[in-house]
Design an enzyme around this catalytic site. Structure first.
Site, PDB file in Angstrom:
ATOM      1  N   LYS A 183       6.032   8.196  -9.495  1.00  0.00           N
ATOM      2  CA  LYS A 183       5.821   8.644  -8.102  1.00  0.00           C
ATOM      3  C   LYS A 183       6.055   7.419  -7.213  1.00  0.00           C
ATOM      4  O   LYS A 183       5.185   6.576  -7.041  1.00  0.00           O
ATOM      5  CB  LYS A 183       4.382   9.157  -7.946  1.00  0.00           C
ATOM      6  CG  LYS A 183       4.194  10.182  -6.836  1.00  0.00           C
ATOM      7  CD  LYS A 183       4.578   9.755  -5.453  1.00  0.00           C
ATOM      8  CE  LYS A 183       3.538   8.872  -4.795  1.00  0.00           C
ATOM      9  NZ  LYS A 183       4.016   8.325  -3.489  1.00  0.00           N
ATOM     10  N   GLU A 258      -2.476  -3.288 -10.105  1.00  0.00           N
ATOM     11  CA  GLU A 258      -1.945  -4.482  -9.432  1.00  0.00           C
ATOM     12  C   GLU A 258      -2.173  -4.261  -7.945  1.00  0.00           C
ATOM     13  O   GLU A 258      -1.527  -3.414  -7.336  1.00  0.00           O
ATOM     14  CB  GLU A 258      -0.446  -4.628  -9.698  1.00  0.00           C
ATOM     15  CG  GLU A 258      -0.045  -4.565 -11.158  1.00  0.00           C
ATOM     16  CD  GLU A 258      -0.295  -5.862 -11.901  1.00  0.00           C
ATOM     17  OE1 GLU A 258      -0.934  -6.762 -11.323  1.00  0.00           O
ATOM     18  OE2 GLU A 258       0.125  -5.965 -13.056  1.00  0.00           O
ATOM     19  N   CYS A 292       3.106  -9.189  -2.337  1.00  0.00           N
ATOM     20  CA  CYS A 292       1.705  -9.226  -2.780  1.00  0.00           C
ATOM     21  C   CYS A 292       1.254 -10.651  -3.066  1.00  0.00           C
ATOM     22  O   CYS A 292       0.104 -11.000  -2.829  1.00  0.00           O
ATOM     23  CB  CYS A 292       1.509  -8.352  -4.001  1.00  0.00           C
ATOM     24  SG  CYS A 292       2.583  -8.798  -5.365  1.00  0.00           S
ATOM     25  N   GLU A 390      -5.559  -8.880   4.184  1.00  0.00           N
ATOM     26  CA  GLU A 390      -4.136  -8.888   3.843  1.00  0.00           C
ATOM     27  C   GLU A 390      -3.337  -8.276   4.994  1.00  0.00           C
ATOM     28  O   GLU A 390      -3.570  -7.138   5.378  1.00  0.00           O
ATOM     29  CB  GLU A 390      -3.897  -8.070   2.564  1.00  0.00           C
ATOM     30  CG  GLU A 390      -2.462  -8.153   2.101  1.00  0.00           C
ATOM     31  CD  GLU A 390      -2.166  -7.303   0.870  1.00  0.00           C
ATOM     32  OE1 GLU A 390      -2.639  -6.155   0.806  1.00  0.00           O
ATOM     33  OE2 GLU A 390      -1.452  -7.784  -0.023  1.00  0.00           O
TER      34      GLU A 390
HETATM   35  P1  NAD Z   1      -0.455   1.973  -1.006  1.00  0.00           P
HETATM   36  O1  NAD Z   1      -1.686   1.740  -1.774  1.00  0.00           O
HETATM   37  O2  NAD Z   1      -0.546   2.573   0.349  1.00  0.00           O
HETATM   38  O3  NAD Z   1       0.549   2.930  -1.807  1.00  0.00           O
HETATM   39  C1  NAD Z   1       0.995   2.638  -3.113  1.00  0.00           C
HETATM   40  C2  NAD Z   1       1.363   3.921  -3.814  1.00  0.00           C
HETATM   41  O4  NAD Z   1       0.178   4.696  -4.020  1.00  0.00           O
HETATM   42  C3  NAD Z   1       2.324   4.814  -3.038  1.00  0.00           C
HETATM   43  O5  NAD Z   1       3.242   5.412  -3.930  1.00  0.00           O
HETATM   44  C4  NAD Z   1       1.388   5.863  -2.452  1.00  0.00           C
HETATM   45  O6  NAD Z   1       2.039   7.081  -2.177  1.00  0.00           O
HETATM   46  C5  NAD Z   1       0.383   6.022  -3.570  1.00  0.00           C
HETATM   47  N1  NAD Z   1      -0.913   6.583  -3.163  1.00  0.00           N
HETATM   48  C6  NAD Z   1      -1.542   6.472  -1.972  1.00  0.00           C
HETATM   49  N2  NAD Z   1      -2.719   7.140  -2.005  1.00  0.00           N
HETATM   50  C7  NAD Z   1      -2.848   7.669  -3.250  1.00  0.00           C
HETATM   51  C8  NAD Z   1      -3.840   8.455  -3.881  1.00  0.00           C
HETATM   52  N3  NAD Z   1      -4.951   8.834  -3.243  1.00  0.00           N
HETATM   53  N4  NAD Z   1      -3.651   8.816  -5.167  1.00  0.00           N
HETATM   54  C9  NAD Z   1      -2.534   8.431  -5.835  1.00  0.00           C
HETATM   55  N5  NAD Z   1      -1.543   7.702  -5.267  1.00  0.00           N
HETATM   56  C10 NAD Z   1      -1.702   7.318  -3.992  1.00  0.00           C
HETATM   57  O7  NAD Z   1       0.301   0.585  -0.974  1.00  0.00           O
HETATM   58  P2  NAD Z   1       1.616   0.206  -0.169  1.00  0.00           P
HETATM   59  O8  NAD Z   1       1.261   0.102   1.269  1.00  0.00           O
HETATM   60  O9  NAD Z   1       2.718   1.114  -0.604  1.00  0.00           O
HETATM   61  O10 NAD Z   1       1.946  -1.240  -0.771  1.00  0.00           O
HETATM   62  C11 NAD Z   1       1.459  -2.426  -0.268  1.00  0.00           C
HETATM   63  C12 NAD Z   1       0.299  -2.935  -1.101  1.00  0.00           C
HETATM   64  O11 NAD Z   1       0.711  -3.110  -2.457  1.00  0.00           O
HETATM   65  C13 NAD Z   1      -0.218  -4.288  -0.670  1.00  0.00           C
HETATM   66  O12 NAD Z   1      -1.605  -4.275  -0.678  1.00  0.00           O
HETATM   67  C14 NAD Z   1       0.309  -5.235  -1.749  1.00  0.00           C
HETATM   68  O13 NAD Z   1      -0.411  -6.421  -1.923  1.00  0.00           O
HETATM   69  C15 NAD Z   1       0.247  -4.373  -2.944  1.00  0.00           C
HETATM   70  N6  NAD Z   1       1.135  -4.880  -3.982  1.00  0.00           N
HETATM   71  C16 NAD Z   1       0.558  -5.461  -5.081  1.00  0.00           C
HETATM   72  C17 NAD Z   1       1.369  -5.980  -6.076  1.00  0.00           C
HETATM   73  C18 NAD Z   1       0.767  -6.605  -7.287  1.00  0.00           C
HETATM   74  O14 NAD Z   1       1.463  -6.739  -8.280  1.00  0.00           O
HETATM   75  N7  NAD Z   1      -0.492  -7.010  -7.267  1.00  0.00           N
HETATM   76  C19 NAD Z   1       2.757  -5.893  -5.963  1.00  0.00           C
HETATM   77  C20 NAD Z   1       3.300  -5.301  -4.822  1.00  0.00           C
HETATM   78  C21 NAD Z   1       2.468  -4.780  -3.844  1.00  0.00           C
END
Ligand code: NAD
Length: 498
Positions: A183, A258, A292, A390
């Site tokens: 997804k 992550e 991230c 962040e």
């Molecule tokens: P997000 O949490 O908004 O979304 C990530 C994914 O989760 C998307 O596909 C979204 O549709 C899905 N999602 C959202 N709500 C959900 C739910 N209730 N149930 C299941 N899935 C759900 O994150 P984002 O804004 O897309 O990405 C940015 C974030 O990702 C930042 O916080 C960044 O630090 C983090 N990030 C972490 C790493 C790592 O390896 N630690 C790597 C890249 C990004």
């Protein structure tokens, strides 16, 4: 400004289930914008429970009955190498689509496409070299580990470097013989549809890879709560991670998380300052700051502080912001107007919390699109929101320190613990600091250069569990212990005394 639009964009983005591109069962769609015009350029299928049900059923069938989990590692490895070849052959196309959809600078998107190929090659090699433990108890037992794929893995990914981060989960999940439902993030669904063609051409059987687009609260939520999905690998915000934890708990699923970061880059006065400057500027402004592991808090020893801040600000003002498709661009457009608003709100908060020394708004001459000038705040105190939260954009907080103890305290003074970058030429200080800093990954005198064999992940609010190298293999497999008795079974003889 010119706005580059790739040729042959799809007329709509669909799911890929059991080897077929399909719309949502109920016909639901959502708008996808490009971050330079902020106009809708395509509709994507918005997956609901019914679509997740179909995708999981296909993946389960492919797992229970299909050849993929039963293939020899070498056979799967060959398919994975073909996938890597196909990604490499399409790197330019992948990069242009990714740049168009995410606003990432094209040169950096190209690097990410090549990294995606490398992820597949790495796990293709690892599974053929995989060995497991056998233990001997002389004359009594031989015990061994029988490693098995687990089943349907649910992979949920964010919008920063979408294709590369998808590869990071797809490669080990598939290498180990699982089947998957991916997804991808709803802001950036474009590049993910290329997986379907690549996997098909590489010979991945139908049903092994399934893709359901859609919103997190709908498609993502249905995947997390599906009883036939025993594993969820999630990358995204810490807050979303908490929700997924809660939703997966009743099912006792295997989780890999992550999450977010607010990583420190600590510069001591004895460091190679030119290298530290290059790395700390790159560390927060590469990938538009939507990274991230960004070193978004730069902590600088007082003796070099003013000079460092001045040089840092000069570099930030000089960064080329502009059309993501232009190879000269260093910072492109942020992914989406909602995210742009969030980052801009932190820029305004920062003006009340620190000394603005570069940026602070929209760059001149870029009146439309999600452009933010590389923004530098100095003298930021540790209780400031821009020090603690962040931002995930081209915004950095710089803070002075006087002693090693204070540097460590500042470095650890957030809820996050993903990465830390330490700049010093003092060997003892470097290692002592590395061992005390609360971070899943540390780089000494280096920017973020990954060795794919090492563990990747965070501590505290930055994540749970580590993937990377054999740890990914561990996450995506069951390690069953098989015990063999070599002589008579020595069982206490219950029920024989009367
Ligand atoms: P997000 O949490 O908004 O979304 C990530 C994914 O989760 C998307 O596909 C979204 O549709 C899905 N999602 C959202 N709500 C959900 C739910 N209730 N149930 C299941 N899935 C759900 O994150 P984002 O804004 O897309 O990405 C940015 C974030 O990702 C930042 O916080 C960044 O630090 C983090 N990030 C972490 C790493 C790592 O390896 N630690 C790597 C890249 C990004």
């Amino acid at each position: 400004m010119t706005h580059y639009i790739p040729e042959d964009l799809p007329d709509r983005i669909r799911h890929f289930i059991d080897g077929e591109f399909v719309d949502s069962v109920g016909g639901e769609t959502f708008d996808v914008l490009d971050p330079v015009s902020n106009e809708t350029y395509v509709q994507a299928a918005a997956g609901q429970q019914a679509d997740i049900d179909l995708a999981v059923a296909a993946a389960k069938r492919a797992f229970d009955e299909g050849p993929w989990p039963r293939m020899l590692p070498r056979q799967r490895s060959r398919v994975l190498h073909r996938i890597a070849d196909l990604i490499e052959a399409r790197d330019a196309r992948l990069a242009e689509l990714e740049t168009f959809d995410t606003g990432l600078p094209i040169t950096q998107a190209l690097g990410q496409a090549q990294r995606a190929a490398e992820n597949f090659r790495f796990f293709a090699d690892l599974i053929v070299a995989q060995r497991d433990d056998t233990y001997k108890v002389p004359g009594r037992q031989v015990n061994y580990v029988n490693r098995k794929p687990i089943g349907v893995a649910g992979l949920i990914t964010p919008w920063n470097t979408p294709f590369m981060l998808e590869s990071w989960k797809l490669a080990p999940a598939l290498a180990t013989g699982n089947t998957v439902v991916l997804k991808p993030a709803e802001f950036t669904p474009l590049s993910a549809s290329l997986w379907a063609e690549i996997f098909r051409e590489a010979g991945v059987p139908d049903g092994v890879f399934n893709l359901v687009n859609g919103l997190g609260e709908e498609a993502g939520d249905a995947l997390v709560k599906h009883p036939d999905v025993p594993l969820i690998s999630f990358t995204g915000e810490s807050r979303t991670g908490q929700i997924i934890f809660g939703n997966a708990a009743p099912f006792l699923k295997g989780l890999s998380m992550e999450l977010g970061g607010k990583s420190p880059a600590v510069v001591f006065a004895d460091a190679d300052i030119d290298s530290a400057l290059d790395a700390t500027v790159f560390g927060v402004f590469s990938l538009n700051g939507e990274r991230c592991t960004a070193g978004s808090r730069v902590l600088v020893e007082r003796a070099i502080y003013e000079d460092f801040v001045a040089r840092y600000a000069a570099r930030a003002k000089n960064i080329v912001v502009g059309d993501p498709h232009d190879p000269k661009t260093e910072v492109g457009a942020l992914v989406h107007p909602e995210h742009y608003e969030k980052v801009m709100s932190y820029v305004e908060i920062g003006k009340t919390e620190g000394r603005l020394v570069a940026g602070g708004g929209r760059p001149e001459g870029l009146d439309t699109g999600n452009y933010v000038a590389p923004t530098v705040f100095a003298d930021v105190s540790p209780d400031a929101r821009i020090f603690q939260e962040e931002i995930f954009g081209p915004v950095v907080a710089i803070t002075p320190f006087d002693t090693d103890e204070e540097a460590l305290e500042l470095a650890n003074n957030t809820r996050y613990g993903l990465a830390a970058y330490i700049w010093t030429n003092n060997l003892k200080r470097a290692h002592n600091f590395a061992q005390s800093v609360e971070a899943g990954m540390v780089w000494l005198n280096s920017n973020n250069v990954r060795d794919l064999r090492t563990p990747f992940g965070g501590v505290k609010a930055s994540g749970l569990g580590h993937e990377g190298g054999y740890r990914s293999i561990d996450f995506y497999t069951d390690q069953q212990a098989v015990h063999i008795t070599l002589n008579e079974a020595h069982s206490p003889r219950f029920g024989t005394s009367k």
